[in-house]
Design a protein around this motif. Sequence first.
Motif, mmCIF file in Angstrom:
data_model
loop_
_atom_site.group_PDB
_atom_site.id
_atom_site.type_symbol
_atom_site.label_atom_id
_atom_site.label_comp_id
_atom_site.label_asym_id
_atom_site.label_seq_id
_atom_site.Cartn_x
_atom_site.Cartn_y
_atom_site.Cartn_z
ATOM 1 N N ILE A 184 0.783 -11.574 10.854
ATOM 2 C CA ILE A 184 0.983 -10.779 9.648
ATOM 3 C C ILE A 184 0.124 -9.521 9.669
ATOM 4 N N ALA A 185 0.518 -8.548 8.851
ATOM 5 C CA ALA A 185 -0.266 -7.326 8.666
ATOM 6 C C ALA A 185 -0.961 -7.379 7.314
ATOM 7 N N LYS A 186 -1.964 -6.536 7.117
ATOM 8 C CA LYS A 186 -2.756 -6.543 5.874
ATOM 9 C C LYS A 186 -2.943 -5.129 5.373
ATOM 10 N N LYS A 187 -2.959 -4.975 4.034
ATOM 11 C CA LYS A 187 -3.151 -3.651 3.456
ATOM 12 C C LYS A 187 -3.733 -3.771 2.053
ATOM 13 N N GLU A 188 -4.660 -2.864 1.730
ATOM 14 C CA GLU A 188 -5.202 -2.781 0.376
ATOM 15 C C GLU A 188 -4.347 -1.801 -0.428
ATOM 16 N N ILE A 189 -3.804 -2.280 -1.535
ATOM 17 C CA ILE A 189 -2.966 -1.440 -2.398
ATOM 18 C C ILE A 189 -3.489 -1.550 -3.819
ATOM 19 N N ASP A 190 -3.944 -0.427 -4.366
ATOM 20 C CA ASP A 190 -4.482 -0.381 -5.735
ATOM 21 C C ASP A 190 -5.574 -1.439 -5.942
ATOM 22 N N GLY A 191 -6.439 -1.586 -4.944
ATOM 23 C CA GLY A 191 -7.559 -2.503 -5.061
ATOM 24 C C GLY A 191 -7.233 -3.958 -4.816
ATOM 25 N N LYS A 192 -5.983 -4.258 -4.436
ATOM 26 C CA LYS A 192 -5.593 -5.652 -4.192
ATOM 27 C C LYS A 192 -5.099 -5.789 -2.758
ATOM 28 N N THR A 193 -5.422 -6.911 -2.136
ATOM 29 C CA THR A 193 -5.010 -7.163 -0.759
ATOM 30 C C THR A 193 -3.610 -7.766 -0.719
ATOM 31 N N TYR A 194 -2.740 -7.145 0.050
ATOM 32 C CA TYR A 194 -1.394 -7.665 0.268
ATOM 33 C C TYR A 194 -1.190 -7.915 1.761
ATOM 34 N N TYR A 195 -0.239 -8.765 2.056
ATOM 35 C CA TYR A 195 0.094 -9.087 3.441
ATOM 36 C C TYR A 195 1.567 -8.795 3.687
ATOM 37 N N SER A 196 1.898 -8.563 4.940
ATOM 38 C CA SER A 196 3.290 -8.282 5.301
ATOM 39 C C SER A 196 3.701 -9.147 6.484
#
Length: 590
Positions: free
Chosen positions: A22-34
């Motif tokens: 999986i990939a990881k990204k911080e969006i608007d202060g929250k961690t999301y995964y793809s």
Amino acid sequence: TNYTHAPRDIFGMGINVAGQLIAKKEIDGKTYYSMSCNPDTPIEVGEGLRKRADNGGKGFICGQVNNNLPFMYGDAMVEGSTYDAIVDDPKYDFTLFAPPKVSVAPDDHMIGMYASSLVQDGGTLQIGIGSLGDAICSGLILRQDHNDVYTNALKDFGAFNNFGETIEHWGGTERFEEGLYGSSEMLVDGFVHLYKSGIIKRKVWDNIPLQRILNEKKATEKVGPEMLTALMEKEAIHRRLTQRNFDFLQHYGILKDDLKYHDGEIVNGSKSYSADLNDENNFDKICADCLGKELKHGTIMHGAFFIGPQGFYDALNEMSEEERKLFNMTSVQYVNQLYGGEEIKALQRQKARFINAGMKVSIFGAIASDGLDDGRIVSGVGGQYNFVSMAHEMPDSRGIIMIKSTRTKHGKVISNVVFNYGHTTIPRHLKDIIVTEYGIADVRGQPDKEVIARILNVTDSRFQEQLLQEAKKVKKIKSNYTIPDRFRNNTPEMLAQKLAPYQQKGYFDAFPLGKDLTDEEIVLIGSMRKLKNDLALKKVSLGKLGKAITSVPSETIPYLQRMELDKPASFKEKALQKVVVYALLTGGKM
């Protein structure tokens, strides 16, 4: 197993643990995964494992972060709660597997040109990986960027004289103004090239009334008063807007983001407007002050998985966030079939061309793509059946199977068009369009005698007469039938003659979408393949080969350096050096 049935069959085997890159990204202060490159089956498998765990059974899902993975949006983007455990450490950011681009042979290019002429502007495209997929993309890009060359080439190839009716009715040769939408189980490297060329650009939306309005051209993605009128006519919104109607219009960008809805009114800063669209004066004011500029949350591509060369991963990573959001990575259940949401899928996939490759075709239209008649499996069946099935279900869609007319085995040319074959992937009753390097055979809905005649027209001429006699023997075609003269010169020499003027001008290159291999590596591959064939034909033996090579010619040094055989240290390395030198000297491509 059929691709869409894979989650079911995995559960049938008793799966209770799943791991996923999986990939990881911080969006608007929250961690999301793809799920990035592989939401194809994990979406359904994950749902099944979670449901099993909720009911007291065993189920465990682990995600492993790799920061080299492009962060893809759409259904692939999830929260951390999707996984029971996540391994996240930079030391596991290994280099992604990146198979290099394969070369596109002249016969591949011919198939790609014919297939590209069957694609309609404003339609939908599905293609697969490999040289034939690259050839289709090359043809489409030539059609877009050098349209005069494209149409002249098709004319010189005889496409209009021989298959003009099919091209005119089901395809086209004009540039892509409206563009194409991609719906393909595999997001191949070619789709990125088509996107950059302005071909993959037709957006679709996940709302039935909205998509229907766009299909019927009652409005465009450039928002105007006609959009509100059309939505009211479709009863997608009330004439007196509710909070739900307002939220819908704002979500898709039909109304501006900074508006508010309060007590039956639309609030625009210090101004308020009644949400009653029945009042013509009020309707005009809302259209003048409250409409957005263009629709939001559109998708130009639905894909289920991807793999490709390093440049492909780099291109995805280098895209802006808004660009990547146009590519919706989702489950194979969504992409590969119409079941579940049939209406919206059919609306999105208008004028679809599902283009796949096969190995053999019978003169009756049956296709063998995944296995041999002795039971050996060549490749997974994937979603080929699904795409063929969808093509038959939607009236403006076609399923196109590409077949190289011949192959060479141990120096002998063999026809891939056969009378019959002991393994079938797509049965004859699902026949549609067959494309070889010699042209287009539109066989859908045709009686056997017509199917045979049309397939023979695109068969290599060295095998036409034998196949025709077999058909006559079983009375499947009239005894006095003859293949038209204009189809009796289907030879590699004829193709080479027609392609030569264009190749001299730089068209139909072996690597039309770029190459990942160095010139030395390309020469090595070709030379070693020829040696392999010569060994199979017993034209040379390894023993004689060793005696024949007594010195190392200077021109072979760069190639030996690439193989790390320029300074052999062991007996094995010295023997391998002789093999490579012999291959280079006899390959004739240095």
